[in-house]
Every structure is written in structure tokens, then in C-alpha cells.
Enzyme design. Structure first.
Site, PDB file in Angstrom:
ATOM      1  N   GLY A  58       0.704  -1.068  -0.146  1.00 28.43           N
ATOM      2  CA  GLY A  58      -0.094  -0.080  -0.130  1.00 28.43           C
ATOM      3  C   GLY A  58       0.771   1.212   0.102  1.00 28.43           C
ATOM      4  NE  ARG A  59       3.998   2.860   5.459  1.00 26.43           N
ATOM      5  CZ  ARG A  59       3.278   3.639   6.095  1.00 26.43           C
ATOM      6  NH1 ARG A  59       3.297   4.662   6.067  1.00 26.43           N
ATOM      7  NH2 ARG A  59       2.386   2.708   6.918  1.00 26.43           N
TER       8      ARG A  59
ATOM      9  NE  ARG B  93       1.399   7.626   8.381  1.00 22.82           N
ATOM     10  CZ  ARG B  93       2.592   7.793   8.540  1.00 22.82           C
ATOM     11  NH1 ARG B  93       3.458   8.790   8.110  1.00 22.82           N
ATOM     12  NH2 ARG B  93       3.263   6.784   8.956  1.00 22.82           N
TER      13      ARG B  93
ATOM     14  CE1 TYR C 202      -0.932   4.579  13.877  1.00 23.44           C
ATOM     15  CE2 TYR C 202      -0.722   6.082  11.770  1.00 23.44           C
ATOM     16  CZ  TYR C 202      -1.285   4.874  12.500  1.00 23.44           C
ATOM     17  OH  TYR C 202      -2.384   4.283  11.840  1.00 23.44           O
TER      18      TYR C 202
ATOM     19  CB  CYS D 173      -8.895  23.513  19.837  1.00 22.23           C
ATOM     20  SG  CYS D 173      -9.330  25.010  19.275  1.00 22.23           S
ATOM     21  CD  GLU D 174      -7.356  17.842  20.771  1.00 23.89           C
ATOM     22  OE1 GLU D 174      -6.643  17.584  21.857  1.00 23.89           O
ATOM     23  OE2 GLU D 174      -8.628  17.582  20.979  1.00 23.89           O
TER      24      GLU D 174
ATOM     25  CE1 TYR E 182      -2.959   2.985   5.241  1.00 25.06           C
ATOM     26  CE2 TYR E 182      -0.671   3.314   4.835  1.00 25.06           C
ATOM     27  CZ  TYR E 182      -1.710   2.584   4.918  1.00 25.06           C
ATOM     28  OH  TYR E 182      -1.756   1.237   4.682  1.00 25.06           O
TER      29      TYR E 182
END
EC number: 4.1.1.20
Length: 420
Positions: A276-277, A313, A317, A343-344, A372
Site C-alpha cells: 500500500g504505502r 499521522r 503515531y 485545538c489540540e 494514509y
């Protein structure tokens, strides 16, 4: 065979190799945040992988990038499709993949997904359905499934760029290897056509994790040799990594292929892989515009219009993505943290990156965003998801930018009672 050559191109495409003028023109025409997918690079990656595995069946892991433009490019290049959900199965069929080119490999599928897959298999018997639990085998039987069946095996060994994606050692995925033969017999007793085995080490396997990859393949090979069923294929998954950091070397595909073949010695079945990647990551970039610059306590912060709702990502991760300023003037370099509008505190695309001193209006490119990226974009903070442009003969808008009306559409169309 390393796969490099006129057809496949270099084994890695760095962010610095994208043409800055072209990217600025795309941002000017389509706005930001903007995903850009280069289909020529997608095809080149497929050619390189197919060259390293000349006798293998290549199935694209649709979850990496389910855009119709990507799916059709890979279909035309000769790839099949690996689908982890009913939605991905529907998109693969819509993109023109034949049922015989598709494996449905869901994990703990919801009832609606399984209903859909069984209906597709009844209408298109060439579809292969993979199960990774005894319960899934029984649920298929309850629905009258009698088609092509593959069993996912849990090898107990994993690899990948993060523990979060090291699926090979996660009991969520697959039937334990020492129970596989029994489950295969149960599937056959239900009338399933047992055609294959499947296992997957994880996502983002690097050169120093090839021992783990080979152990997974060896476990699968042991099950294949033990079973009395006539297997058509052994599917060793994908997870072939790409170098996200500029200092990292590309994956040695020749070594991966050699060790895969060595582990499958005497197994009389076609090798199947599910990249995939590897096929799409370096074929995509994310463009974002700086709208706020802060200099606080010696830190430089560039606030951009893309954040964790656009590319999750880094927040999910701790993943690294290269970031490049496309500013066309000569400025001093600073250590800059690029943050988004959510807001994180985890809404950070990159920390302490060496970039030209940022200014409002600067365009930034985030590399290796083709896998992704848009697939994991969300409407958190009620933010519309970004547009996508595909490059082939010329740029084409293949996914329009969402509007605020799109964000509330599901609610606006869900009324079952009259408004008060």
C-alpha cells in the site's frame, strides 16, 4: 534486482525533487490545504515492485489511498486490490477491478460489511474472502457463503514503523498458526473453496526488520506445507516501508524478495503481496499555507491551515514527514515548528525543522503524504476535508474541497420528525 531503471525510476522520490513552481501554481489554482498525487510516480513504484517480485500477484492495499484516480492507475498497471472494508470493496469494483482481482480481508467485519461481501461473492464468484477468526468463518457460513476462502494466520511476530501498526504480533489479527489447519478444515466442511493463506508483519517494514518479515513468511509456509488443501496462493501481506526521513535509505527490495522466496521454498502456490504505502507514499504531497507566525521564548511557531484533521499521522503515531518551504526568496534558516488550526497540543505537523524564517502567506509542502493522508482526514472541529489534485497528462481536480454544508449534510438529511 533493485528495480531501478528507466521504467521504474529511482527507488525513492525526495520532497526536494518536486518542482516548486508547479506546486505554487497548483496551490494558487486550487487553494490549500491541498493533496497532490502524481500518478506517473504511482505507476513507477508499481513497476519497481513488480520487477522485484516478477512471479507474484500484486494487490494494492486500498486503505493506503482509495482515490478513484489511484485505483484506476494501478488497475491499468496490472495490480489487483486488497480491501479491508465493504466501502473499499465497493470502491475497487467502481474503479473497474474485476472480482477475481480483489481480496476482501476485513478484520472483525460488522454485519453490514459481511452481508455486502457475501452478496458480492454470490454475484461474482471469483472474489476471494479472507477471514481471521473462527467466528468470522461461522458468520460466513450462516450467510450461505460458499465461495473462495482465504485464512488469515496470526504469526506472533510483527514489524513496522510503530507498535500501533505491528499487526503480526497483535492477537486481533488472524488465527493462531497452531490452529490454522483445524480452521481450514472447518471452512471446507462448510463448503468453502479453500484457496489461500494470509499473514502480515506490519506497516512500514524497514531494512533492519527483514528478519521479522522472514519469520512471518516462514510461519505461513509451515502452515501451507501442513495443510492437505490445494492452495492457489500464499499471501505474505505488504508493509514495505519507505524512507520518510531524508537520511534514511530506501528499502532493499531485492533483499526482501530473496528472503521471501527463501522462506517459501517447496511451497507449491503463487506468492501474493499487498503493498500500500510503498506504491503511493512518495507520490503525494500536502500543500499548506502559513497564516500565523509566533516567536515565543526562543521558539518559532508557524501556524498553517493544515493540521491533524488533514494529516493525522504525526499526531497519532508520532510520525515524521519532511517539510519544505516553497518561499522563493533568500531568508535565514530557523528552527521552526509547524502546527495546525486544531485545538489540540498534538496538532503538530513537524517540530524544530530547519526552514527559512516563516512569514504569513508562505507555502509549505509536506512530503510522503500519498499514503494514509487524505484517507485518514477527518471533520474533527467540524473542519471540511481538503481537495485532491491528480497529476497525469495535466492537473485534474479529483476530489473537491468540502464545504461547511458538507460537514453537516448527514445531520441535515437525517430528520425523521418535523422541525419544531
Amino acid at each position: 534486482m533493485n528495480g531501478d531503471g528507466d521504467t521504474a525510476g529511482p527507488s525513492v522520490r525526495r520532497l526536494s525533487e518536486w518542482n516548486a513552481d508547479d506546486l505554487r501554481a497548483l496551490a494558487a489554482e486550487y487553494g490549500t490545504p491541498l493533496y497532490v498525487d502524481d500518478l506517473e510516480r504511482v505507476r513507477a513504484n508499481h513497476a519497481r515492485l513488480a520487477g522485484a517480485f516478477p512471479d507474484a500477484e500484486v494487490l494494492f492495499a486500498v486503505k493506503a489511498n482509495a482515490g478513484r484516480h489511484v485505483l484506476r492507475a494501478l488497475r491499468d498497471a496490472g495490480a489487483g486490490a486488497e480491501c479491508a472494508s465493504a466501502g473499499e470493496l465497493a470502491r475497487a469494483l467502481d474503479a473497474g477491478f474485476a472480482a477475481g482481482e480483489i481480496h476482501y480481508t476485513a478484520v472483525n467485519p460488522p454485519a453490514e460489511d459481511l452481508d455486502y461481501a457475501v452478496d458480492v461473492a454470490a454475484a461474482h464468484p471469483a472474489l476471494t474472502v479472507t477471514a481471521g477468526a473462527r467466528d468470522t468463518v461461522e458468520r460466513l457460513a450462516e450467510r450461505g457463503f460458499a465461495g473462495r476462502f482465504c485464512l488469515r494466520v496470526h504469526p506472533g511476530v510483527g514489524a513496522g514503523h510503530s507498535e500501533s501498526v505491528s499487526t503480526g504480533k497483535d492477537a486481533k489479527f488472524g488465527v493462531p498458526a497452531d490452529e490454522a489447519s483445524e480452521v481450514l478444515n472447518t471452512a471446507a466442511d462448510h463448503g468453502f473453496d479453500v484457496v489461500g493463506l494470509h499473514a502480515h508483519a506490519g506497516s512500514g517494514i524497514t531494512n533492519d526488520q527483514l528478519d521479522d518479515h522472514e519469520r512471518v513468511v516462514s510461519t505461513l509456509a509451515d502452515v501451507a506445507r501442513e495443510t492437505t488443501h490445494n492452495l492457489e496462493f500464499v499471501d505474505v501481506g505488504g508493509g514495505f516501508g519507505v524512507p520518510y526521513r531524508e537520511s534514511e535509505d530506501p528499502l532493499d527490495l531485492a533483499a526482501v524478495a530473496e528472503r521471501t522466496r527463501d522462506a517459501l521454498t517447496d511451497v507449491d502456490a503463487t506468492l501474493t503481496i499487498e503493498p500500500g504505502r510503498y506504491l503511493v507514499a512518495d507520490a503525494g504531497v500536502l500543500l499548506t499555507e502559513v497564516n500565523t507566525v509566533k516567536r515565543v521564548s526562543g521558539s518559532v511557531i508557524a501556524g498553517a491551515d493544515a493540521g491533524m484533521t488533514t494529516l493525522v499521522r504525526p499526531a497519532m503515531y508520532g510520525s515524521y514527514h519532511p517539510i519544505r518551504s516553497l518561499a522563493d526568496d533568500d531568508r535565514a534558516t530557523e528552527e521552526v515548528s509547524v502546527v495546525g488550526p486544531v485545538c489540540e497540543s498534538t496538532d503538530v505537523l513537524g517540530e524544530a525543522r530547519a526552514l527559512p524564517a516563516p512569514e504569513r502567506g508562505d507555502l509549505l509542502a509536506v512530503g510522503n503524504a500519498g499514503a494514509y493522508g487524505v484517507e485518514m482526514a477527518s471533520n474533527y472541529n467540524s473542519r471540511p476535508r481538503p481537495a485532491v489534485v491528480a497529476l497525469d497528462d495535466g492537473p485534474e481536480l479529483v476530489r473537491r474541497r468540502e464545504t461547511l454544508a458538507d460537514v453537516t449534510h448527514a445531520e441535515d438529511t437525517a430528520h425523521t420528525y418535523p422541525d419544531p
